[in-house]
Scaffold this active site. Structure first.
Site, PDB file in Angstrom:
ATOM      1  N   LEU A 168     -12.548  -2.238 -13.702  1.00 14.24           N
ATOM      2  CA  LEU A 168     -12.165  -2.806 -14.996  1.00 14.24           C
ATOM      3  C   LEU A 168     -10.768  -2.356 -15.402  1.00 14.24           C
ATOM      4  CD1 LEU A 168     -15.621  -2.492 -16.775  1.00 14.24           C
ATOM      5  CD2 LEU A 168     -14.433  -4.621 -16.211  1.00 14.24           C
ATOM      6  N   GLY A 169      -9.827  -2.499 -14.456  1.00 13.93           N
ATOM      7  CA  GLY A 169      -8.426  -2.270 -14.754  1.00 13.93           C
ATOM      8  C   GLY A 169      -7.828  -3.517 -15.367  1.00 13.93           C
ATOM      9  N   ILE A 171      -6.712  -6.372 -14.056  1.00 14.01           N
ATOM     10  CA  ILE A 171      -7.258  -7.635 -13.559  1.00 14.01           C
ATOM     11  C   ILE A 171      -8.705  -7.808 -14.012  1.00 14.01           C
ATOM     12  CG2 ILE A 171      -7.903  -8.911 -11.480  1.00 14.01           C
ATOM     13  CD1 ILE A 171      -5.423  -7.651 -10.130  1.00 14.01           C
ATOM     14  N   ARG A 251      -9.779  -5.335  -2.799  1.00 14.43           N
ATOM     15  CA  ARG A 251      -9.493  -4.862  -1.444  1.00 14.43           C
ATOM     16  C   ARG A 251     -10.687  -5.168  -0.555  1.00 14.43           C
ATOM     17  NH1 ARG A 251      -5.089  -5.152  -2.812  1.00 14.43           N
ATOM     18  NH2 ARG A 251      -3.403  -3.606  -2.785  1.00 14.43           N
ATOM     19  N   GLU A 280      -6.225  -7.980   7.838  1.00  9.01           N
ATOM     20  CA  GLU A 280      -5.370  -9.119   7.484  1.00  9.01           C
ATOM     21  C   GLU A 280      -4.116  -9.108   8.343  1.00  9.01           C
ATOM     22  OE1 GLU A 280      -4.557  -8.977   3.299  1.00  9.01           O
ATOM     23  OE2 GLU A 280      -6.667  -9.038   2.746  1.00  9.01           O
ATOM     24  N   HIS A 299      -4.833 -13.826   0.897  1.00 12.22           N
ATOM     25  CA  HIS A 299      -4.360 -12.744   0.010  1.00 12.22           C
ATOM     26  C   HIS A 299      -3.176 -13.206  -0.838  1.00 12.22           C
ATOM     27  CE1 HIS A 299      -4.755  -8.127  -0.327  1.00 12.22           C
ATOM     28  NE2 HIS A 299      -4.294  -8.613  -1.464  1.00 12.22           N
TER      29      HIS A 299
END
Length: 338
Positions: A168-169, A171, A251, A280, A299
């Site tokens: 819950l940062g 973003i 991530r 990736e 991404h």
């Protein structure tokens, strides 16, 4: 005696839409913004594939420096070239920095700062897009249109559905705000349990499995840290409802990929929107490519025409603090991973 501050800008911010052919990206207004901070600043644009040996820059605004990098970004070796005895501060054009740690950063001789928030708006919008794409069955609509078939479908609403957000940062909080615009219930987990605006209930990570069973949408918006690596494995995917839709814009290694693939193959969950993957670019033989219930994104859910301006605002805010010998903001903590 006036001391010149040599500032280098190297690497095109990920998602930036107006790069130049020489692999530099600053526009005239960006250059003016930097130089307006102090007449002592000497600005250099350094293409990421042309970093000189033994550069003497004091400050670097950098994109890349990862073991896996994309065209226009610094690779790991060129990133390391900047770490000379003159270097004092590196400002990253991204939030994640797990690959950007060097001995100098750990020792404290070079300060590393990141750019939280630059991707918040476009990524949160991408999360809601993924939810609506799934609920409104837009993939099937396109299939039917291509086949000239007039089929009416049974679709869902986001209204009163439950979104569980891991992380819950910036973003995660922006995503929660947008979810509330659709009258969704929002629950989530974070390292420190405390009330978060637009989140109905915040719970400790130890209770994740219990709450996964309640979620219609599971959104990974967490950084990769020792605590979050593989926090979603077989037991966690088994705890989800078979109608749960999984969205990862954080991530890839927050989920163990083998467990995710098994959950998708065996219909433990309804499907997935994957913008972040463990490896990736995704290897050509990875089974995720051919799964009908998976939407793969390379991404770049953060792609936006405003990325460069947001990077520049954060950099210049910190550059002004640096010039005035004030503490920098957004200093990276290698131990915490954020």
């Amino acid at each position: 005696m006036v001391m010149t501050i040599k500032v280098a800008v190297s690497g095109i911010p990920r998602g930036y839409q107006f790069p130049r052919s020489d692999l530099n990206w600053l526009q005239e207004r960006h250059i003016k913004q930097i130089k307006s901070i102090s007449s002592d600043i000497e600005l250099f644009e350094v293409p990421p594939d042309k970093v000189p040996d033994n550069p003497d820059f004091e400050v670097v605004l950098a994109e890349g420096g990862n073991r896996t990098h994309y065209h226009g970004e610094l690779d790991w070796k060129d990133y390391q070239k900047f770490f000379t005895s003159n270097l004092r501060w590196i400002q990253l054009c991204s939030t994640g920095f797990s690959d950007n740690i060097t001995p100098e950063v750990l020792e404290g001789t070079v300060t590393l700062t990141n750019a939280p928030g630059i991707h918040t708006v476009p990524i949160a919008e991408s999360v809601i897009t993924a939810m609506l794409d799934h609920a409104k069955r837009l993939k099937q609509r396109r299939i039917d249109q291509k086949a000239h078939e007039w089929n009416q479908l049974k679709c869902d609403e986001l209204y009163h559905r439950t979104a569980l957000i891991i992380g819950l940062g910036n973003i995660g909080q922006r995503t929660a705000k947008l979810c509330k615009a659709f009258d969704m219930k929002v629950i989530g987990t974070k390292r420190r349990v405390e009330p978060v605006e637009n989140v109905d209930h915040v719970f400790p990570v130890g209770e994740l499995r219990e709450y996964l069973a309640k979620a219609d949408y599971v959104v990974v918006a967490a950084p990769l840290t020792p605590e979050t690596k593989y926090m979603l494995d077989i037991p966690e995917f088994k705890a989800m409802k078979n109608k749960t839709y999984y969205i990862n814009i954080g991530r890839g290694a927050v989920a163990r990929e083998k467990a995710l693939i098994k959950a998708l193959k065996e219909d433990w969950i309804a499907g997935a929107y994957l913008d972040a993957l463990e490896v990736e670019p995704l290897p050509k033989d990875n089974p995720l490519w051919d799964m009908d219930n998976v939407l793969l994104v390379p991404h770049d859910s953060h792609s936006s025409p405003y990325i460069g301006d947001r990077v520049m605002d954060i950099f210049c805010m910190n550059l002004e603090r640096y010039v005035n010998d004030e503490p920098l903001k957004h200093v990276c903590d290698p131990e915490k991973g954020y």
